[in-house]
Design an enzyme around this catalytic site. Structure first.
Site, PDB file in Angstrom:
ATOM      1  N   GLU A   1      31.837  33.834 153.648  1.00 34.60           N
ATOM      2  CA  GLU A   1      31.746  34.899 152.654  1.00 34.60           C
ATOM      3  C   GLU A   1      32.172  34.342 151.292  1.00 34.60           C
ATOM      4  OE1 GLU A   1      33.587  39.403 152.050  1.00 34.60           O
ATOM      5  OE2 GLU A   1      34.758  37.872 153.103  1.00 34.60           O
TER       6      GLU A   1
ATOM      7  N   LYS B   1      28.263  44.494 153.953  1.00 35.51           N
ATOM      8  CA  LYS B   1      29.651  44.704 154.368  1.00 35.51           C
ATOM      9  C   LYS B   1      30.071  46.155 154.159  1.00 35.51           C
ATOM     10  CE  LYS B   1      34.305  42.769 153.606  1.00 35.51           C
ATOM     11  NZ  LYS B   1      35.086  41.821 152.773  1.00 35.51           N
TER      12      LYS B   1
ATOM     13  N   CYS C   1      34.245  39.464 157.499  1.00 33.65           N
ATOM     14  CA  CYS C   1      35.658  39.444 157.122  1.00 33.65           C
ATOM     15  C   CYS C   1      36.431  40.660 157.622  1.00 33.65           C
ATOM     16  CB  CYS C   1      35.769  39.293 155.603  1.00 33.65           C
ATOM     17  SG  CYS C   1      37.379  38.664 155.044  1.00 33.65           S
TER      18      CYS C   1
END
EC number: 3.5.1.12
Length: 479
Positions: free
Chosen positions: A96, A196, A229
């Site tokens: 990321e 995300k 993440c």
């Protein structure tokens, strides 16, 4: 150290429960690739990238200036792809924020954003059709890398999507901006994208109106899932993706800043692989000065990982990975037999006698009686939360500790006693520092000293042989 952890014995709501260990140095898989039958394994790579960052991410710059910086990172990506191709890699994962960096505002990141058409609506090969859409230079380079390396490629970039004022969610500037993972096939086709959902202080990006539950199929290992993440700590999309889509493999770009004792990259990645009986391909950025390191290829039974707080260089991890991961705990996504050591633990947990047969005779352990009165429980702050803990005394034993609807059980054994104090801790409640969200945590930690009040301090190394299981009880709640 050997760690074994099982997921919830009731409903699937476990999101963070595992063996909390931060290892110093590096254990990489590149040198450990063994010869295995092609039909059972595939070759994967993850790259921990020391990204070249904007010297002033708040400054307003041109698209051309943004491309000049991003192309420096993409040049490194291409070098890694070619190195991986020489070793037969079939899928590679990049981290990321590895291309554009971080700490932007919504306005300052705009020149770094590529336009992203929906792969569900538009079939597109950016390398072969570079003029089909404007502002897609990064996607074009990634697509061409996948072709050049003849491998599936997963990367993260910022993307933009125009919206209309009739859309009630449309931002005032007339566009959505997303933190986006992209997947390319070995032919360069844009297979899918994931936006995300659980942003972590990322003012430059929007949260998608609906949660993406993205999977993609490969000819070498079947179905993969994907998220980014901070997502790994939440039921949506991480747990729901595994529960509803029969995923055995997860690709996981991350820009993870380690915080001990509970939020180190390697421990989270490994715990997730073990808990759910899947393979996790995790790529982190590498900035030791910011506490950012920790990548790995994790299976339920072993890990090939990299963690280095001193070396400023990036690192490519390559490993052969089972197409059908063998779980330690008979998890729903795992296809192999339960690990023998965990079979013993589950027998102990249920209170049944456990027997083992060697070459000459059968040996049986008596049914275990859990001692509910000793050792004593205590409370200590860990990661800003008030944990309930129980000390781990003696060379071996069985412990449990509960908080609200969450119970954690521990079977442990260590070769020698030491002066160190360990504790098994549990927290089931609302976390309110650096974000507000509901969490459920089981953790085995080494304390900073011999006093109970030192449990929860940042400790960088310890050794213990253990088995670890959690029970969410009858009222599991997702974070």
């Amino acid at each position: 150290m050997v760690c074994i952890m099982s997921g919830a014995r009731s409903k699937l709501a476990l999101f963070l429960c595992g063996c909390y260990v931060v290892a110093l140095g590096a254990h990489t898989g590149e040198e450990s690739v063994a010869e295995h039958h092609e039909a059972e394994y595939y070759v994967a790579a993850v790259y921990e990238h020391p990204s070249i960052l904007s010297p002033n991410p708040l400054a307003l710059i041109s698209r051309q200036e943004a491309l000049e910086l991003m192309n420096q990172n993409l040049d490194i990506y291409e070098q890694q792809v070619m190195t991986a191709a020489q070793k037969g890699v079939q899928i590679i994962v990049f981290p990321e924020d590895g291309i554009h960096g971080f700490n932007f505002t919504r306005t300052s990141i705009y020149p770094f954003l590529d336009f992203m058409p929906s792969p569900q609506v538009v079939g597109w090969n950016p390398c072969l059709e570079p003029r089909r859409f404007n502002d897609t230079e990064v996607l074009q380079r990634l697509s061409c890398m996948a072709i050049k390396g003849d491998m599936f490629l997963v990367a993260n970039l910022g993307t933009k999507q125009p919206c209309h004022s009739s859309d009630p969610g449309c931002p005032n500037d007339g566009r959505y901006q997303f933190n986006t993972n992209v997947v390319f096939s070995n032919k360069g086709t844009l297979v899918d994208r994931y936006r995300k959902h659980n942003l972590y202080f990322e003012a430059a990006f929007d949260v998608p109106l609906n949660v993406d539950h993205i999977t993609f199929d490969t000819p070498f290992a079947g179905r993969f899932g994907i998220f980014t993440c901070f997502d790994i700590l939440f039921f949506d999309p991480a747990v729901r993706l595994l529960r509803d889509h029969k995923v055995k493999h997860v690709v996981y770009p991350t820009a993870w800043m380690n915080q001990l004792p509970l939020l180190a990259a390697i421990e989270i990645q490994k715990a997730f692989a073990v808990a759910f009986g899947i393979n996790v391909l995790a790529a982190n950025v590498h900035h030791p000065v910011l506490g950012m390191t920790g990548s790995g290829i994790h299976t339920p039974l072993e890990s090939f990982w990299y963690h280095d707080m001193e070396n400023p260089e990036g690192h490519l991890i390559i490993a052969q990975v089972a197409k059908n991961p063998v779980g330690l705990i008979g998890a729903g996504n795992a296809t192999g037999e339960t690990d023998p050591s965990h079979t013993k633990f589950l027998k102990i947990l249920s209170g049944d006698p456990y027997c083992e047969k060697d070459a000459q005779e059968v040996h049986c352990d008596e049914a275990t009686k859990w001692n509910m009165n000793a050792p004593p429980t205590f409370h200590s702050e860990m990661m800003y939360d008030n944990f309930t803990l129980v000390p781990v005394w003696g060379k071996e034993g069985y412990l449990h500790v509960c908080s609200n609807g969450l119970c954690c059980y521990l079977l442990y054994k260590r070769p020698t006693l030491s002066e160190e104090l360990y504790a098994l801790g549990v927290f089931d409640g609302l976390h309110t520092v650096h974000g507000t969200y509901y969490i459920q945590v089981c953790a085995l930690v080494r304390c900073g000293g011999l006093g109970f009040g030192t449990c929860g301090q940042e400790i960088t190394e310890y050794f213990l042989y253990l088995s670890f299981v959690s029970d969410l009880g009858d009222d599991p709640r997702s974070p």
